[in-house]
Write a protein that holds these residues in place. Sequence first.
Motif, mmCIF file in Angstrom:
data_model
loop_
_atom_site.group_PDB
_atom_site.id
_atom_site.type_symbol
_atom_site.label_atom_id
_atom_site.label_comp_id
_atom_site.label_asym_id
_atom_site.label_seq_id
_atom_site.Cartn_x
_atom_site.Cartn_y
_atom_site.Cartn_z
ATOM 1 N N LEU A 290 8.059 49.546 77.712
ATOM 2 C CA LEU A 290 7.564 48.264 78.207
ATOM 3 C C LEU A 290 6.055 48.069 78.108
ATOM 4 N N VAL A 291 5.301 49.141 78.193
ATOM 5 C CA VAL A 291 3.842 49.010 78.304
ATOM 6 C C VAL A 291 3.121 49.566 77.082
ATOM 7 N N TYR A 292 3.346 50.823 76.762
ATOM 8 C CA TYR A 292 2.646 51.435 75.634
ATOM 9 C C TYR A 292 3.446 51.222 74.349
ATOM 10 N N VAL A 293 3.519 49.982 73.911
ATOM 11 C CA VAL A 293 4.354 49.633 72.768
ATOM 12 C C VAL A 293 3.613 49.769 71.439
ATOM 13 N N TYR A 294 2.298 49.876 71.478
ATOM 14 C CA TYR A 294 1.493 50.100 70.276
ATOM 15 C C TYR A 294 0.875 51.497 70.313
ATOM 16 N N GLU A 295 -0.057 51.674 71.208
ATOM 17 C CA GLU A 295 -0.753 52.953 71.325
ATOM 18 C C GLU A 295 -0.353 53.642 72.632
ATOM 19 N N LYS A 296 -0.543 54.952 72.647
ATOM 20 C CA LYS A 296 -0.316 55.716 73.869
ATOM 21 C C LYS A 296 -1.585 56.497 74.200
ATOM 22 N N PRO A 297 -1.822 56.745 75.480
ATOM 23 C CA PRO A 297 -2.990 57.559 75.837
ATOM 24 C C PRO A 297 -2.827 58.975 75.292
ATOM 25 N N GLU A 298 -3.939 59.664 75.136
ATOM 26 C CA GLU A 298 -3.853 61.076 74.770
ATOM 27 C C GLU A 298 -3.039 61.800 75.835
ATOM 28 N N LYS B 298 2.006 41.103 72.122
ATOM 29 C CA LYS B 298 3.300 41.780 72.272
ATOM 30 C C LYS B 298 3.459 42.313 73.700
ATOM 31 N N ASP B 299 3.142 41.472 74.655
ATOM 32 C CA ASP B 299 3.269 41.864 76.057
ATOM 33 C C ASP B 299 4.724 41.679 76.486
ATOM 34 N N TYR B 300 5.389 42.787 76.877
ATOM 35 C CA TYR B 300 6.783 42.728 77.291
ATOM 36 C C TYR B 300 6.950 42.648 78.804
ATOM 37 N N VAL B 301 5.840 42.571 79.532
ATOM 38 C CA VAL B 301 5.894 42.501 80.995
ATOM 39 C C VAL B 301 5.541 41.097 81.482
ATOM 40 N N ILE B 302 4.430 40.581 80.988
ATOM 41 C CA ILE B 302 4.002 39.216 81.295
ATOM 42 C C ILE B 302 4.384 38.326 80.119
ATOM 43 N N THR B 303 5.087 37.242 80.398
ATOM 44 C CA THR B 303 5.559 36.370 79.318
ATOM 45 C C THR B 303 4.490 35.360 78.908
ATOM 46 N N GLN B 304 4.678 34.798 77.722
ATOM 47 C CA GLN B 304 3.792 33.721 77.270
ATOM 48 C C GLN B 304 3.868 32.530 78.218
ATOM 49 N N LYS B 305 5.052 32.267 78.768
ATOM 50 C CA LYS B 305 5.221 31.153 79.702
ATOM 51 C C LYS B 305 4.326 31.347 80.926
ATOM 52 N N MET B 306 4.284 32.557 81.472
ATOM 53 C CA MET B 306 3.434 32.828 82.637
ATOM 54 C C MET B 306 1.964 32.607 82.295
ATOM 55 N N GLU C 136 -6.198 35.472 72.757
ATOM 56 C CA GLU C 136 -5.087 36.383 72.474
ATOM 57 C C GLU C 136 -5.618 37.680 71.870
ATOM 58 N N LEU C 137 -5.088 38.795 72.346
ATOM 59 C CA LEU C 137 -5.465 40.116 71.844
ATOM 60 C C LEU C 137 -4.448 40.550 70.801
ATOM 61 N N ASN C 138 -4.925 40.964 69.640
ATOM 62 C CA ASN C 138 -4.046 41.295 68.521
ATOM 63 C C ASN C 138 -3.495 42.715 68.625
ATOM 64 N N LYS C 139 -2.221 42.871 68.226
ATOM 65 C CA LYS C 139 -1.536 44.161 68.254
ATOM 66 C C LYS C 139 -1.722 44.826 69.619
ATOM 67 N N CYS C 140 -1.319 44.089 70.637
ATOM 68 C CA CYS C 140 -1.580 44.529 72.006
ATOM 69 C C CYS C 140 -0.385 44.221 72.896
ATOM 70 N N GLY C 141 0.006 45.204 73.691
ATOM 71 C CA GLY C 141 1.067 45.020 74.660
ATOM 72 C C GLY C 141 0.500 44.769 76.043
ATOM 73 N N HIS C 142 1.178 45.312 77.066
ATOM 74 C CA HIS C 142 0.762 45.046 78.448
ATOM 75 C C HIS C 142 -0.370 45.961 78.906
ATOM 76 N N SER C 143 -0.813 46.854 78.048
ATOM 77 C CA SER C 143 -1.935 47.718 78.423
ATOM 78 C C SER C 143 -3.095 47.555 77.441
ATOM 79 N N PRO C 144 -3.813 46.447 77.532
ATOM 80 C CA PRO C 144 -4.984 46.255 76.668
ATOM 81 C C PRO C 144 -6.026 47.351 76.837
ATOM 82 N N LEU C 145 -6.036 48.028 77.977
ATOM 83 C CA LEU C 145 -6.992 49.109 78.196
ATOM 84 C C LEU C 145 -6.731 50.277 77.249
#
Length: 300
Positions: free
Chosen positions: A182-190, A247-255, A271-280
């Motif tokens: 749900l959150v780390y859909v692109y990158e993951k922390p070390e 690509k945020d799967y937690v917060i919708t575009q509608k919200m 809009e943040l590119n290639k980004c899910g719910h954890s832009p950090l």
Amino acid sequence: MKKVLLKKITLSNGETLGYREREGGSVPLLLIHGNMTSSKHFDTFLEKADEKYKIYALDLRGFGESTYNTRVEDIRDFAEDVKLFVDKIHLKDFALLGWSLGGGVCLQYAALYPDDCHHLILISSVSTRGYPLYEMDELGRPNVNHRLSTREEVEGDSRIAPMVTAYETKNYPFLRAVWDSLVYVYEKPEEARYQSYLEDMTTQRNLADVYYSLNSFNLSNDHNGLKEGSNEVQKIHIPVLILYGDKDYVITQKMTREITVDLGEFGTYVELNKCGHSPLVDALDQVLHEMNHFLNEKEG
């Protein structure tokens, strides 16, 4: 790299809040974390943000190093804790940044105390009209005809109860699987950092209370399906930067559209590119770039 100190402060309401304070800097910035996290999850932000910022990152009541003596009933409870913290450390003329749940807390704060902060930055924020929780049908789909309304319904929800159990049993593989999907859909922390985040998640003592509060949250002028809006969004008269991953799967575009509509001329959407719910994690450089540009408008 600036040193970050972990501190605690006791508020007049009896709660003790943990917080991180980065040494140095002269431009005050207050960070409010999301659900299932704490100020710990801002570690890379604290490492990479421009040294001109004097940064404070709070643990909300019931998260991280903070106490949970009194249960929250409303997002307003978190916002009022933030106000007590701000006044206690004599913080003035600052910018607020909130991620997810923290975005809702910041919106409520800006509505309650419109003269305290000059800019607001929302990262993957809950809507001004709340975060709706619907009953799940037998196929695991949300039943939009039955929105949860009571605390008991939220506590027994098939998505929330297993998370509470995972916290209590420190089931890190389960928590990791949830965040990976749900959150780390692109990158993951070390790996070491990721494990520290998972361990930090289990310090949360208010998961169902937070979802109950988010479900009923509504600063807008409209009914959100559960309750009438408070119209408090009309009191927010500061510039607001709305950052949202594509690509945020937690917060919708509608919200996110609801936030933009409700804030009107005061909101700026990026809009943040290639980004899910954890832009950090997925897009920290983008976040810092947009934040610097946004806040430089005041300095200029």
